[in-house]
Each structure stands twice: as structure tokens, then as C-alpha cells.
Design a protein around this motif. Structure first.
Motif, PDB file in Angstrom:
ATOM      1  N   LEU A   1      -7.712   3.611  -1.292  1.00 17.08           N
ATOM      2  CA  LEU A   1      -6.265   2.802  -0.607  1.00 17.08           C
ATOM      3  C   LEU A   1      -6.464   2.561   0.612  1.00 17.08           C
ATOM      4  O   LEU A   1      -6.122   1.363   1.141  1.00 17.08           O
TER       5      LEU A   1
ATOM      6  N   TYR B   1       0.712  -1.196   0.072  1.00 17.28           N
ATOM      7  CA  TYR B   1      -0.045   0.015  -0.095  1.00 17.28           C
ATOM      8  C   TYR B   1       0.773   1.273  -0.078  1.00 17.28           C
ATOM      9  O   TYR B   1       0.584   2.284  -0.567  1.00 17.28           O
TER      10      TYR B   1
ATOM     11  N   VAL C   1      -4.792   3.832 -10.490  1.00 18.69           N
ATOM     12  CA  VAL C   1      -4.622   3.435  -9.080  1.00 18.69           C
ATOM     13  C   VAL C   1      -5.782   2.659  -8.472  1.00 18.69           C
ATOM     14  O   VAL C   1      -5.771   1.521  -7.906  1.00 18.69           O
ATOM     15  N   ILE C   2      -7.020   3.116  -8.831  1.00 15.60           N
ATOM     16  CA  ILE C   2      -8.135   2.216  -8.709  1.00 15.60           C
ATOM     17  C   ILE C   2      -8.073   0.758  -9.235  1.00 15.60           C
ATOM     18  O   ILE C   2      -8.553  -0.098  -8.380  1.00 15.60           O
TER      19      ILE C   2
ATOM     20  N   GLU D   1      -6.666  -6.481  -4.351  1.00 15.43           N
ATOM     21  CA  GLU D   1      -7.928  -7.306  -3.404  1.00 15.43           C
ATOM     22  C   GLU D   1      -8.246  -8.545  -3.932  1.00 15.43           C
ATOM     23  O   GLU D   1      -8.275  -9.475  -2.871  1.00 15.43           O
TER      24      GLU D   1
ATOM     25  N   LEU E   1      -5.813  -1.234  -7.140  1.00 17.31           N
ATOM     26  CA  LEU E   1      -6.139  -1.600  -5.862  1.00 17.31           C
ATOM     27  C   LEU E   1      -7.023  -2.803  -5.916  1.00 17.31           C
ATOM     28  O   LEU E   1      -7.014  -3.693  -5.231  1.00 17.31           O
TER      29      LEU E   1
ATOM     30  N   PHE F   1      -5.903   8.529 -11.913  1.00 13.37           N
ATOM     31  CA  PHE F   1      -7.021   8.126 -10.913  1.00 13.37           C
ATOM     32  C   PHE F   1      -7.545   6.445 -11.387  1.00 13.37           C
ATOM     33  O   PHE F   1      -7.331   5.633 -10.477  1.00 13.37           O
TER      34      PHE F   1
ATOM     35  N   VAL G   1       1.615   1.682  -3.638  1.00 17.66           N
ATOM     36  CA  VAL G   1       0.635   2.304  -4.421  1.00 17.66           C
ATOM     37  C   VAL G   1       0.539   3.770  -4.016  1.00 17.66           C
ATOM     38  O   VAL G   1       0.466   4.740  -4.801  1.00 17.66           O
ATOM     39  N   LEU G   2       0.732   4.196  -2.719  1.00 17.32           N
ATOM     40  CA  LEU G   2       0.440   5.712  -2.253  1.00 17.32           C
ATOM     41  C   LEU G   2       1.525   6.476  -2.909  1.00 17.32           C
ATOM     42  O   LEU G   2       1.117   7.339  -3.454  1.00 17.32           O
TER      43      LEU G   2
ATOM     44  N   VAL H   1       0.731  12.584   1.981  1.00 18.72           N
ATOM     45  CA  VAL H   1       0.628  12.736   0.524  1.00 18.72           C
ATOM     46  C   VAL H   1      -0.787  13.819   0.295  1.00 18.72           C
ATOM     47  O   VAL H   1      -0.615  14.579  -0.603  1.00 18.72           O
TER      48      VAL H   1
ATOM     49  N   ALA I   1      -4.336  13.222 -15.427  1.00 16.54           N
ATOM     50  CA  ALA I   1      -4.918  13.162 -14.186  1.00 16.54           C
ATOM     51  C   ALA I   1      -6.287  11.736 -14.235  1.00 16.54           C
ATOM     52  O   ALA I   1      -6.341  11.121 -13.153  1.00 16.54           O
ATOM     53  N   LEU I   2      -6.928  11.942 -15.413  1.00 15.84           N
ATOM     54  CA  LEU I   2      -7.762  10.828 -15.257  1.00 15.84           C
ATOM     55  C   LEU I   2      -7.192   9.257 -15.467  1.00 15.84           C
ATOM     56  O   LEU I   2      -7.610   8.404 -14.379  1.00 15.84           O
TER      57      LEU I   2
ATOM     58  N   ASN J   1       0.778   6.892  -6.644  1.00 17.08           N
ATOM     59  CA  ASN J   1      -0.210   7.829  -6.657  1.00 17.08           C
ATOM     60  C   ASN J   1       0.157   9.333  -6.708  1.00 17.08           C
ATOM     61  O   ASN J   1      -0.095  10.008  -7.542  1.00 17.08           O
ATOM     62  N   MET J   2       1.020   9.631  -5.587  1.00 20.58           N
ATOM     63  CA  MET J   2       1.565  10.716  -5.387  1.00 20.58           C
ATOM     64  C   MET J   2       2.456  11.350  -6.659  1.00 20.58           C
ATOM     65  O   MET J   2       2.424  12.200  -7.250  1.00 20.58           O
TER      66      MET J   2
ATOM     67  N   PHE K   1       1.936   3.579   7.603  1.00 20.34           N
ATOM     68  CA  PHE K   1       1.288   3.816   6.387  1.00 20.34           C
ATOM     69  C   PHE K   1       0.256   4.770   6.605  1.00 20.34           C
ATOM     70  O   PHE K   1      -0.008   5.799   5.768  1.00 20.34           O
TER      71      PHE K   1
END
Lengths: 92, 159, 108
Positions: free
Chosen positions: C84, A29, A73-74, A81, A77, A70, A32-33, C38, A66-67, A36-37, C31
Motif C-alpha cells: 500500500l 489509499y 487488497v493486493i 496502479e 492496489l 490479503f 484501502v488502508l 493500523v 484472512a487469505l 484492510n483494517m 496517510f
């Protein structure tokens, strides 16, 4: 333009930090964070770079990025899962 | 009604983004893409009906103004936490907060506002409670006072 | 001239905030704490950059596009960080809280 150049350098430094965290991150995670940044900063970088080279058309690319960032990232995730659910089923 | 408004909005959006106002082929293609988006959103709306109170848009700017100031203040607080961890130590807290919104849209706006404010992030929404993680305890205390909650509730209520 | 000055101020503020966010991303212990770092970089830092560019662009279609970029970022960034954090929470990653200093993973 001086200020735009400084902004580009600062954004590159931020992206470097984000990459380090993406490589080092103990959990997936964190990675991924960080990614994303990285994506958000890329959007800003494209916009600032467009102004630096006096081609504001780059803004279309940055909206697009930007689109895509997003959605990416989704999607990642969702994928994580799924894998974890699958692992749990495997363990049982 | 909904489709007409959305159609006008989408056409305006296309014109603003592309900047082509005169080339007829491009205008035709823009019209085609607008119609296609309308069809997709009609199909989505058939399945998930969210909310249809247009007066919310009129009340939204006032809320947005308040939210921007809150975001600014919260940013300063977290910046202090990052640069001076000795003087402003972090004290992460997790707490379930009640939410008084009725509609799905109201809940979404509330949870999104919590997440947009740095220092607090919402992680799970069940029936009428939202699970919030905050980086300092004071942020949770501030949220428990319920100003944001009340403002969002007022936002969603039809006058 | 004034516009250039405002551009300087906003771009510098944005750069400082961005580096702050990155530093927080590096130094925070957990985390869930990093998410907050962020979120600084995603909200006020992005707003400062875009505003700085708006003063450079003047009134034109470019300004509207810049504001669209900002709106998109402000809508998508809380959504993706919520997704997230929720995924991490569902997967059983527990937050480090006040009392217990160790971030412990609980099998759910």
C-alpha cells in the motif's frame, strides 16, 4: 461469556471507525488502508464470535477470510496502479 | 529433497486443519490436494529460486523472540503517541537506510520486520538501501544503530 | 478459573489496543502516519485477541488453528501495508515530514 461479548462490541466499534475513515478518507489509499483494517478485524470478529456461540468451526472461515482479505487488497492496489498508469498515458 | 520436505509439511498441515484422520475418501482427497500444491510450488520454484538454506529455520526462533519484544515496545510507544499527542508529539521522518543482507530472503525478512514493528514502515527497496518512514524521529535513530540489521544478517549467514 | 482470568485480561487489552488503533486512524493528520496506527491494530491487538481465545480453547486442534490465524495475519499485514505504502509513494503522494507541515502532492 462476558469477556467475549465485550470483545465483540469493541471489535464492532473499531470496524465502525474504520468504515468512517473509508468513507471520509481524502485519498484512495486511506480508503484501502481502512478496508484492510476492516478485513483484519473481521477475521478476529469471526474467531471471537465462533467462541461466543461455542462453534469453533468458525475458525476455518476466519483463516479463509484472512487469505481472501490479503489477496483482495493486493488486487485492488494493482488495479489502482493500472488506472493511474492509464491516466498518465491519456494525459500525454 | 525440497519437494519431499514440502510434501511432509503440506500433508501435516492438511491433517491439522481438517481434523479428519480416518475417513478414507477424505484422506484420498487430501492427498490429491497435497500433490496438486506440490506441483504448483515446483512450477513456481522453477522460475523464482529464492533461497535454500534449511539451517535458517533453526536460527529463526531466537530472532523471532527478539522481534516480538521489539514489536511490544514499539506498540507501547505508538499508543502513547495516539493518546497523548501533546506530551509525545509525532515527528514523521523519511530516511534511506543501508542494509547489509546479501540474499533476497534476508532483505525481505529485514524489510518485513521493519514494517511489522509499529512506528516504522519500509516503502522502497533499491539494491542495498531501504527507504523507511517513521512516525517519530527516535525510531529512525534506533534503526540506524543497526541492531535489527545485524541480527538479520547473522540470521542469513551460514555457519 | 485462571484461564478465564487470563482470557479477560488479554481480550480487554486487545479491545483497548484496537480502539486505540481506530482512534489513531481517525486523528492522525497524514496517510503515512495512519499506516502506523493500523499497524498497532494489526500486530499486538490481533495477538492479544488470539492469545485470549487460546486460553479459552485449551490444548486441542482449535489452538493450532488459532495460532495459524495469528501467523497468517502477522505475515500478510506487513506485506499488504508495504504494498500500500509503496503504491502511494510511486503514485507521487509525498509524506508530511518534520519540517514542512503540509502534505504536498508532487507530480512525478
Amino acid at each position: 461469556m462476558m469477556s467475549l461479548g465485550i470483545a465483540v462490541v469493541a471489535l464492532l466499534v473499531v470496524m465502525l471507525f474504520a468504515l468512517i475513515r473509508a468513507l471520509a478518507g481524502p485519498k484512495i489509499y486511506d480508503r484501502v488502508l481502512a478496508v484492510n483494517m476492516f478485513g483484519t478485524k473481521t477475521v478476529l470478529l469471526i474467531a471471537v464470535y465462533g467462541f461466543l456461540t461455542e462453534r469453533p468451526d468458525f475458525l476455518d472461515l476466519s483463516i479463509f477470510y484472512a487469505l481472501i482479505n490479503f489477496i483482495g487488497v493486493i488486487a485492488v492496489l494493482k488495479f489502482i496502479e493500472r488506472i493511474e498508469e492509464y491516466d498518465e498515458v491519456e494525459e500525454q | 529433497m525440497y519437494l519431499i520436505l514440502l510434501g511432509i509439511g503440506l500433508s501435516g498441515f492438511w491433517l491439522l486443519l481438517s481434523g479428519f484422520w480416518s475417513n478414507s475418501l477424505l484422506l484420498f482427497l487430501g492427498l490429491a490436494s497435497t500433490l496438486f500444491s506440490l506441483y504448483i510450488s515446483w512450477r513456481i520454484r522453477r522460475q523464482y529460486r529464492l533461497y535454500s538454506d534449511w539451517s535458517l529455520i533453526l536460527r529463526f526462533p531466537a530472532y523471532l523472540h527478539w522481534l516480538l519484544i521489539e514489536v511490544f515496545k514499539a506498540n507501547i510507544a505508538v499508543v502513547k503517541n495516539i493518546w497523548f499527542p501533546r506530551h509525545y508529539p509525532i515527528s514523521p521522518t523519511v530516511k534511506r537506510l543501508p542494509m547489509s543482507q546479501k540474499s533476497k530472503l534476508g532483505k525481505t525478512i529485514y524489510a518485513n520486520s521493519i514494517t511489522l514493528t509499529p512506528g516504522t514502515v519500509s516503502f522502497d527497496i533499491k539494491d542495498d538501501g531501504v527507504l523507511v518512514h517513521a512516525i517519530v524521529e527516535e525510531a529512525i535513530v534506533e534503526l540506524m544503530d543497526g541492531e535489527m540489521n545485524q541480527r538479520v544478517s547473522k540470521l542469513e549467514q551460514r555457519k | 478459573m485462571v484461564a478465564d482470568l487470563l482470557t479477560w485480561i488479554f481480550l480487554l487489552a486487545g479491545s483497548v489496543l484496537g480502539i486505540t488503533g481506530a482512534w489513531g486512524l481517525m486523528t492522525f493528520p497524514d496517510f503515512y502516519a495512519r499506516v502506523h496506527a493500523v499497524s498497532i491494530a494489526d500486530t499486538l491487538c490481533a495477538a492479544c485477541f488470539i492469545l485470549g481465545l487460546v486460553f479459552q480453547a485449551g490444548w486441542s486442534l482449535v489452538t493450532i488453528k488459532l495460532l495459524i490465524v495469528l501467523t497468517l495475519l502477522w505475515i500478510t499485514s506487513p506485506t499488504s501495508s508495504h504494498a500500500l505504502v509503496r503504491a502511494a509513494y510511486r503514485a507521487g503522494l509525498r509524506a508530511m515530514t518534520h519540517g514542512n507541515k503540509q502534505s504536498s502532492e508532487v507530480q512525478s
